[in-house]
Design a protein around this motif. Structure first.
Motif, mmCIF file in Angstrom:
data_model
loop_
_atom_site.group_PDB
_atom_site.id
_atom_site.type_symbol
_atom_site.label_atom_id
_atom_site.label_comp_id
_atom_site.label_asym_id
_atom_site.label_seq_id
_atom_site.Cartn_x
_atom_site.Cartn_y
_atom_site.Cartn_z
ATOM 1 N N LYS A 65 0.836 -1.201 0.000
ATOM 2 C CA LYS A 65 0.000 0.000 0.000
ATOM 3 C C LYS A 65 0.873 1.254 0.000
ATOM 4 O O LYS A 65 0.581 2.224 -0.712
ATOM 5 N N GLN A 66 1.955 1.244 0.761
ATOM 6 C CA GLN A 66 2.875 2.382 0.781
ATOM 7 C C GLN A 66 3.539 2.568 -0.576
ATOM 8 O O GLN A 66 3.696 3.697 -1.051
ATOM 9 N N GLU A 67 3.938 1.473 -1.215
ATOM 10 C CA GLU A 67 4.547 1.563 -2.537
ATOM 11 C C GLU A 67 3.556 2.097 -3.562
ATOM 12 O O GLU A 67 3.922 2.895 -4.431
ATOM 13 N N GLN A 68 2.315 1.686 -3.452
ATOM 14 C CA GLN A 68 1.290 2.167 -4.383
ATOM 15 C C GLN A 68 1.063 3.666 -4.190
ATOM 16 O O GLN A 68 0.925 4.404 -5.173
ATOM 17 N N GLN A 69 1.049 4.133 -2.972
ATOM 18 C CA GLN A 69 0.872 5.558 -2.713
ATOM 19 C C GLN A 69 2.064 6.357 -3.248
ATOM 20 O O GLN A 69 1.888 7.458 -3.782
ATOM 21 N N ALA A 70 3.270 5.812 -3.118
ATOM 22 C CA ALA A 70 4.450 6.498 -3.640
ATOM 23 C C ALA A 70 4.383 6.590 -5.163
ATOM 24 O O ALA A 70 4.712 7.634 -5.746
ATOM 25 N N ARG A 71 3.976 5.498 -5.828
ATOM 26 C CA ARG A 71 3.839 5.526 -7.292
ATOM 27 C C ARG A 71 2.772 6.526 -7.725
ATOM 28 O O ARG A 71 2.947 7.242 -8.710
ATOM 29 N N LEU A 72 1.679 6.603 -6.997
ATOM 30 C CA LEU A 72 0.611 7.548 -7.317
ATOM 31 C C LEU A 72 1.085 8.995 -7.153
ATOM 32 O O LEU A 72 0.774 9.855 -7.988
ATOM 33 N N ALA A 73 1.859 9.262 -6.100
ATOM 34 C CA ALA A 73 2.399 10.609 -5.883
ATOM 35 C C ALA A 73 3.341 11.001 -7.015
ATOM 36 O O ALA A 73 3.327 12.143 -7.495
ATOM 37 N N LYS A 74 4.185 10.064 -7.474
ATOM 38 C CA LYS A 74 5.094 10.349 -8.592
ATOM 39 C C LYS A 74 4.308 10.633 -9.866
ATOM 40 O O LYS A 74 4.651 11.545 -10.628
ATOM 41 N N LEU A 75 3.259 9.874 -10.108
ATOM 42 C CA LEU A 75 2.442 10.078 -11.304
ATOM 43 C C LEU A 75 1.772 11.445 -11.271
ATOM 44 O O LEU A 75 1.752 12.161 -12.282
ATOM 45 N N GLN A 76 1.241 11.829 -10.122
ATOM 46 C CA GLN A 76 0.604 13.139 -10.004
ATOM 47 C C GLN A 76 1.611 14.263 -10.209
ATOM 48 O O GLN A 76 1.303 15.279 -10.837
ATOM 49 N N LEU A 77 2.832 14.091 -9.690
ATOM 50 C CA LEU A 77 3.874 15.088 -9.882
ATOM 51 C C LEU A 77 4.234 15.213 -11.354
ATOM 52 O O LEU A 77 4.390 16.327 -11.874
ATOM 53 N N ARG A 78 4.352 14.100 -12.048
ATOM 54 C CA ARG A 78 4.661 14.131 -13.486
ATOM 55 C C ARG A 78 3.561 14.840 -14.268
ATOM 56 O O ARG A 78 3.829 15.591 -15.203
ATOM 57 N N LYS A 80 1.533 17.193 -13.140
ATOM 58 C CA LYS A 80 1.609 18.621 -12.856
ATOM 59 C C LYS A 80 2.740 19.275 -13.641
ATOM 60 O O LYS A 80 2.584 20.367 -14.188
ATOM 61 N N VAL A 81 3.889 18.584 -13.702
ATOM 62 C CA VAL A 81 5.027 19.124 -14.437
ATOM 63 C C VAL A 81 4.688 19.206 -15.927
ATOM 64 O O VAL A 81 4.974 20.217 -16.606
ATOM 65 N N SER A 82 4.054 18.185 -16.467
ATOM 66 C CA SER A 82 3.699 18.210 -17.885
ATOM 67 C C SER A 82 2.664 19.295 -18.175
ATOM 68 O O SER A 82 2.693 19.941 -19.230
ATOM 69 N N SER A 86 3.264 22.362 -20.733
ATOM 70 C CA SER A 86 2.338 22.528 -21.857
ATOM 71 C C SER A 86 1.629 23.880 -21.804
ATOM 72 O O SER A 86 1.294 24.447 -22.839
ATOM 73 N N SER A 87 1.429 24.444 -20.637
ATOM 74 C CA SER A 87 0.766 25.746 -20.543
ATOM 75 C C SER A 87 1.727 26.878 -20.898
ATOM 76 O O SER A 87 1.285 27.946 -21.311
ATOM 77 N N GLN A 88 3.029 26.666 -20.765
ATOM 78 C CA GLN A 88 4.014 27.698 -21.115
ATOM 79 C C GLN A 88 4.208 27.808 -22.617
ATOM 80 O O GLN A 88 4.622 28.816 -23.122
ATOM 81 N N SER A 89 3.906 26.764 -23.344
ATOM 82 C CA SER A 89 4.122 26.760 -24.786
ATOM 83 C C SER A 89 3.102 27.530 -25.536
ATOM 84 O O SER A 89 2.052 27.816 -25.245
#
Length: 89
Positions: A65-78, A80-82, A86-89
């Protein structure tokens, strides 16, 4: 399988010959403390493996469950970064 064993309630003689003889002789003499102690010991021995398996399963579940939450946090960060790029372009 355990549910089947509990629900059928079969009388089982799962004691060694020495234990059985001792229990029968103490019960016939009116003392049941040895029989109670033996039955309690059997219950402890029965419960120990199940408790160990349950503890391992709990730790495994918590870790996954902790690993799944960490993967979800990384996906959400990616995401947001994308969105920022994309909004700057």
């Amino acid at each position: 399988m355990a549910a089947i064993l509990v629900l059928t309630q079969i009388d089982a003689v799962a004691q060694c010959a020495m234990c059985r003889t001792t229990v029968e002789s103490t019960i016939s003499n009116g003392r049941s403390n040895i029989a109670t102690g033996l039955n309690t010991g059997i219950l402890y021995l029965l419960a120990a493996p199940y408790l160990i398996v349950a503890a391992i399963a709990f730790l495994w579940f918590r870790q996954s469950k902790q690993e799944q939450q960490a993967r979800l946090a990384k996906l959400q960060l990616r995401q947001k970064v994308s969105q920022l790029f994309s909004s700057q372009s």
